[in-house]
Structure formats: structure tokens, C-alpha cells
Design a protein around this motif. Sequence first.
Motif, mmCIF file in Angstrom:
data_model
loop_
_atom_site.group_PDB
_atom_site.id
_atom_site.type_symbol
_atom_site.label_atom_id
_atom_site.label_comp_id
_atom_site.label_asym_id
_atom_site.label_seq_id
_atom_site.Cartn_x
_atom_site.Cartn_y
_atom_site.Cartn_z
ATOM 1 N N ARG A 1 0.827 -1.209 0.000
ATOM 2 C CA ARG A 1 0.000 0.000 0.000
ATOM 3 C C ARG A 1 0.861 1.259 0.000
ATOM 4 N NH1 ARG A 1 -3.470 -3.737 1.793
ATOM 5 N NH2 ARG A 1 -5.656 -3.384 1.215
ATOM 6 N N LEU B 1 2.169 1.880 -3.464
ATOM 7 C CA LEU B 1 1.155 2.394 -4.387
ATOM 8 C C LEU B 1 0.632 3.759 -3.968
ATOM 9 C CD1 LEU B 1 -0.802 -0.899 -5.051
ATOM 10 C CD2 LEU B 1 0.764 0.282 -6.577
ATOM 11 N N GLY B 2 1.255 4.338 -2.966
ATOM 12 C CA GLY B 2 0.863 5.687 -2.568
ATOM 13 C C GLY B 2 -0.448 5.737 -1.810
ATOM 14 N N LEU B 3 -0.912 4.595 -1.299
ATOM 15 C CA LEU B 3 -2.171 4.611 -0.543
ATOM 16 C C LEU B 3 -1.946 5.037 0.898
ATOM 17 C CD1 LEU B 3 -3.808 1.313 -1.878
ATOM 18 C CD2 LEU B 3 -4.412 3.644 -2.467
ATOM 19 N N LEU B 4 -0.749 4.812 1.397
ATOM 20 C CA LEU B 4 -0.410 5.247 2.754
ATOM 21 C C LEU B 4 0.732 6.251 2.633
ATOM 22 C CD1 LEU B 4 -0.396 1.747 4.497
ATOM 23 C CD2 LEU B 4 -2.206 3.439 4.576
ATOM 24 N N ARG C 1 4.072 10.823 -7.089
ATOM 25 C CA ARG C 1 3.110 9.733 -6.997
ATOM 26 C C ARG C 1 2.499 9.392 -8.368
ATOM 27 N NH1 ARG C 1 -2.444 8.489 -5.698
ATOM 28 N NH2 ARG C 1 -3.011 10.550 -6.426
ATOM 29 N N ILE C 2 1.989 10.414 -9.040
ATOM 30 C CA ILE C 2 1.262 10.140 -10.279
ATOM 31 C C ILE C 2 2.193 9.618 -11.369
ATOM 32 C CG2 ILE C 2 -0.047 11.264 -12.122
ATOM 33 C CD1 ILE C 2 -1.442 12.853 -9.945
ATOM 34 N N LEU D 1 2.900 6.024 -10.544
ATOM 35 C CA LEU D 1 1.751 5.137 -10.750
ATOM 36 C C LEU D 1 1.465 4.933 -12.235
ATOM 37 C CD1 LEU D 1 -0.695 6.300 -7.936
ATOM 38 C CD2 LEU D 1 0.698 4.240 -8.008
ATOM 39 N N ARG D 2 1.806 5.929 -13.051
ATOM 40 C CA ARG D 2 1.592 5.794 -14.487
ATOM 41 C C ARG D 2 2.414 4.633 -15.050
ATOM 42 N NH1 ARG D 2 -0.124 10.286 -16.701
ATOM 43 N NH2 ARG D 2 1.307 11.656 -15.607
ATOM 44 N N SER E 1 -1.043 -2.628 -10.785
ATOM 45 C CA SER E 1 -1.137 -3.325 -9.510
ATOM 46 C C SER E 1 -2.378 -4.182 -9.414
ATOM 47 C CB SER E 1 -1.149 -2.310 -8.368
ATOM 48 O OG SER E 1 -2.319 -1.539 -8.441
ATOM 49 N N HIS F 1 -11.443 1.194 -17.031
ATOM 50 C CA HIS F 1 -10.082 1.404 -16.553
ATOM 51 C C HIS F 1 -9.251 2.109 -17.627
ATOM 52 C CE1 HIS F 1 -7.007 0.166 -13.653
ATOM 53 N NE2 HIS F 1 -6.201 0.192 -14.680
ATOM 54 N N ARG G 1 -10.220 4.233 -19.804
ATOM 55 C CA ARG G 1 -10.522 5.663 -19.842
ATOM 56 C C ARG G 1 -9.748 6.396 -18.750
ATOM 57 N NH1 ARG G 1 -17.089 5.918 -20.782
ATOM 58 N NH2 ARG G 1 -17.096 4.650 -22.676
ATOM 59 N N MET G 2 -9.607 5.747 -17.604
ATOM 60 C CA MET G 2 -8.932 6.438 -16.499
ATOM 61 C C MET G 2 -7.429 6.512 -16.703
ATOM 62 S SD MET G 2 -11.053 5.685 -13.050
ATOM 63 C CE MET G 2 -11.387 3.957 -13.189
ATOM 64 N N VAL G 3 -6.839 5.462 -17.278
ATOM 65 C CA VAL G 3 -5.387 5.511 -17.462
ATOM 66 C C VAL G 3 -5.014 6.010 -18.857
ATOM 67 C CG1 VAL G 3 -4.936 3.693 -15.784
ATOM 68 C CG2 VAL G 3 -5.217 3.085 -18.172
ATOM 69 N N GLN G 4 -6.036 6.308 -19.650
ATOM 70 C CA GLN G 4 -5.843 6.866 -20.990
ATOM 71 C C GLN G 4 -4.936 6.021 -21.869
ATOM 72 O OE1 GLN G 4 -4.863 10.616 -19.413
ATOM 73 N NE2 GLN G 4 -6.904 11.441 -19.715
ATOM 74 N N SER H 1 -11.430 12.118 -18.175
ATOM 75 C CA SER H 1 -11.278 10.670 -18.310
ATOM 76 C C SER H 1 -11.895 9.968 -17.112
ATOM 77 C CB SER H 1 -9.816 10.294 -18.484
ATOM 78 O OG SER H 1 -9.040 10.862 -17.462
ATOM 79 N N PRO I 1 -3.030 6.416 -11.747
ATOM 80 C CA PRO I 1 -2.272 7.661 -11.936
ATOM 81 C C PRO I 1 -3.188 8.861 -12.157
ATOM 82 C CG PRO I 1 -2.143 6.316 -13.907
ATOM 83 C CD PRO I 1 -2.871 5.506 -12.886
ATOM 84 N N LEU I 2 -4.006 9.146 -11.178
ATOM 85 C CA LEU I 2 -4.919 10.287 -11.244
ATOM 86 C C LEU I 2 -4.837 11.027 -9.924
ATOM 87 C CD1 LEU I 2 -8.118 8.425 -12.519
ATOM 88 C CD2 LEU I 2 -6.816 10.073 -13.836
ATOM 89 N N ILE J 1 -6.012 4.508 3.214
ATOM 90 C CA ILE J 1 -6.855 3.550 2.509
ATOM 91 C C ILE J 1 -6.366 2.149 2.832
ATOM 92 C CG2 ILE J 1 -7.673 2.771 0.272
ATOM 93 C CD1 ILE J 1 -6.473 6.132 0.147
#
Lengths: 333, 259
Positions: free
Chosen positions: A63, A66-69, A87-88, A91-92, A96, A116, A118-121, B9, B101-102, B258
Amino acid sequence: MLFFVATYAAYHKTMKPFIIETHGLSYSFGKRQVLQNLELRVPQGAIFGFLGPNGAGKSTTIRILLGLLPVPKGQVRVHGHDLHNNRIEILRRTGSLIEMPTLYRHLSGHDNLEMHRRMVQAPKSRINEVLQIVGLTQDAYRKTKEYSLGMSQRLGIALALLADPELLILDEPTNGLDPSGIREVRELIIRLNREFGKTIFLSSHLLSEIEKCATELAIIDKGATLYQGSLPQLYQGAFQSSVLQLETSNDAIARKLLTDHQYELLPQQGDVLAVQVQDRQQVARLNRFLIVNGLEVYRLSTHTHNLEELFLNITKGEAEPAALQETILAGKV
Amino acid sequence: MSALTYYRSSLSAETLKLKNTFALWLSILAPCALLSMNVLVFWSKGQHFVTEGVNPWHKFAMQNFSIYTILLLPLFIALLTSLTNGIEHKSNGWKHLYSLPLPKATIYTAKATTVLGLVLLSNVVFVVAYLAGGLFLLLVRPDLGFESMEGLAVVFVAVLKLFLATFVIIALQFWLSIRWSSFALSMGVGIVAIITVMVAMRWEYIHYYPFAYPFMAIKGFPNEAEVYNLFSQEVLLSLGGGALVFILGYLDISRRRIS
């Protein structure tokens, strides 16, 4: 001094870059310390097994990766960037799958991927590519609530692959799967590494799983690294404390010969002679020695600590300290 | 990449996520159910409602508004927000969303937009169903006088005002449902809202109570002067309060660990 700097730079150039590095990573939930000075070095291109019993801090580490904590600056570097500020960007380039994949059960596999995407383009064509890779092309338009556990897991990996990341972080991807499901996922992981060059960070509490595909591994318990290095090194470490059992045409003579030559005999169990050996070469020497002395050797078997036992020993803190210390040090280079 | 690209997006993913969900159907069916009940009422007992000098379209609208504002909206918003955020709670989706990555703000805003969009959709459906219901009554009860379609503009403005006045309730329920996965919590708050509004209706400070804003906003209906004052006190309080809750909600969510 100048010389030192120069050699250091040269060393740095030849070294394989680490895709994940943690430096004294510590983390606590309130008063409960979960990670203590965790040091991880994941080399690029490896299948890195991240092993530890339940509650060792594996999920927390993932976690964090993945930048969750949130963690302070300087403790975690992924893709060569500090996680705190990038972070971004990190993650790009990272896919995971944490335990069960996040699937929207009311949508088809294809729609889950599309969402998914659409979100990661990622480009549209990528959906069919990843479906192909995980072997779900046939079932793409079925609702995911009809998927078996193994299929769900493969779709989860497909989701992670959409953005074509260099690094895949998989947390217990075979949890709850039946043997054929486990095998499917394992083969997929190996293929992703060999054919697509992905670095894979694979966490598990099952050593047998890691053993079958990992090239490097780290063993952690109670939030601290206990071992890190390659698999053969770990085996070597395991072998150092192994026991050789032998059967000869005349065990009494053999016993005498061995004791006379400073071999370390263990208390006899039944008809079997047991000798403590340090390495494989010693086994060969011992065999030759007995034959030269006119004995017939019927059986030579090394009772190597299997990795499972070793793992239990390491995590319980019962492993032979001297033998292990060396491998830990060797592994940390 | 710009924040707008991220937002677009993320929003397009959210809309796809609504496909086949109960939340989407609910926002269409809830106003239809209400309107069709009232069509039946007017069909059978219309003469008791439409008396001399009363605009039947206004009377029909008022009949719907009273139930819509006091009873339906608080529950409906609770349901919508908890269903929309429930999609993530149910499929363990938060950790997945936040490891994309958002920017976290984008994910939050896209979700909030989706919920606002659903409430807006149901208000549009409300207007359409209202017009269809009135026209149907024109056919089955010609005596009620639905043929003169005058003064409909005030109804449309009232619905718009109603939507703006629900902003703070949406924000509040959105925060509750994103923060806790419990469906009962959202519904409980919705039910408490209904009861308190009904009990405290005559209280002199009721116009400061967020759950009463929708009702207060269209209280003057069909008085055109009152309705056309679009940014009345309730609407301004609702917009201001709603924006504040959305921002505080985000600060709360973005700081959470989280698991």
C-alpha cells in the motif's frame, strides 16, 4: 578520495538499476509499529518474491508502494523517483493487483477494461491486446459476476497491464485459487516477465509459490527484512546446515572411519548413519573416501532443509545464526 | 496532462460504471412513480383539487412538489449517493481508484459530479413526466382544464430552484456514503431528515435547517415573484453550505489511510 569516488561511480554505472528501493522504511498505525527499517532493493527485470507470514507487513508495504499510505520523503523510491513527490508519475508506470481484483460485477470484462482504460488513458486497441495476453478474449463480453475466481484474477492482471507498465505489483495473486488457477496465474506471471520484460513484485505467504517463479526474494517478518537475495543463495544457505544420511555395506566400519577423520556424526537413528555436512563438495569427498576404504555405498541422501522449513525457521528466528548471517550479508550487496 | 483531462477521463469512466446499475434506474423511475400516482389521483378525484380559478397545471405541480420535497428527495438522495459510492465499497474499489495515476481530487470530483448529475437527471425526468402526466389528464379528464398550457414557466423555474436547494443535502449524503460503507447510515439520516422537517415545520428558524431548504425554496409556489427570485436565502445557503461540505469532505477523504 578521488580514487574512491571514481570507483564508486564506475560501480554505479555497471550496477543494474533498482526499480524499487526502500531506505529505512518505517510505518506505524497509531502505536502499532508495522514496518521497521525495511530495506528492499528490487532489481529491474526480476520476478521479486516478497515473502512473509500473514501480518508481517507485506500488505502495508504494498500500500505504501502504491501511494495509498503516506510516507515521508526519502524512504521510498520507485522507478528512480521519490514516491513522496512523484506519486502520479510513478503510478503511471506501475500496474497493480491487490488481493482480490477490483471488478465491477455488474459490468462485462470488456466494460471493466474499458472503464479502466478511460482512467489511465490507454489506446483502445490495448483492450484486445491484454485480453489476448491473459487469455480472456472468449469471455470478454460476459458479466464478471459469472467469472470463476481464476478468471477474475486474470482479468485483474489484465487491468494492471492496460497502461503497459514496466512494473507490476501483485499482492497475493493466487490467494483462494484452486491448483489449476494457481498454475494459470503463475504461468502468466512468468510469461509477463520473460516475454514482455515486466518487473514483477510478487507478494505471498506461500514459499512454494514464490520458489516456482521468483528470481530474487526478500523474506520479511514483523516489519523487518530477514533475508534478501537470489533464490540459489538462499538454497545454499539452507544447504549449509544439512544432514547427509548414508548406508554402506558395513556401517560399523564406516562409522569408525568417519569419526577418525573428524566428521561430525549425529546420533544414529535405526540403521542409518547421519553426518553433518557443510557443502556439496564435502558430500563427494566423503563418498570417495568411503569407497577408497573398500566400503560399498548404497545410499547417500542429503536431507536438505527444504525451503519451507527454512522459511519457518527464519521467520521464527530459529535459523542457525552463523550460516544465515553469511547469506544475508551476501544477499544485501 | 491537465487537470481537465484527468477529470474528463475519470468522469467518462464513472458514467460507464453506472451502466446496468440500480442507481441509474432509480433516478429515472422514482419521479415517474410519484407522478403516475398523482395522475391516478387527479384522474379519479381531480374535481376536488381543481376548483374555480385554480390553474390545474399549478395545482398538479403543487401536489407533486409537496411529496417530492418532503418525503421523496431526502430518501432518494440518500439512496442515490449510497448506491453510487456503494459500487466502490462493494467491489473494494477505493484502493484501486486511488492507486491509479490520477490526482485524488479528480476521482472525488468525478464521483460528486456523477451523483449531482443523477439528481439533475431525475429532476429532468420529473419535468418530462409532469408534462406527460398533465397531457394525459387533458385526454382522460377534459373537464379539469388542462388544455390551457399557461404559466408552465414558473414550474420549470421551481424545479431548477429545487435542484439548487438540494445541493447541500447531496453534499452531506455524499460525504456520509463515501466515508462509511453503511447503507443504513445514509438511509437513517434521510429518515431523520424527513421526520425533523415535518415536526419542525413551523419552527421560526426552520429556514436555516439544511434538510428544509428544498421545501422552503418552493414554498411560495406558484407566486411568480417568489419563485423567480432564483437565488433566495435557502438556495444561497444550500449552494454555499454544499460547496463547503464538498470541500471539507474532500479534505477528510484525502487524509484517510486507505486500507
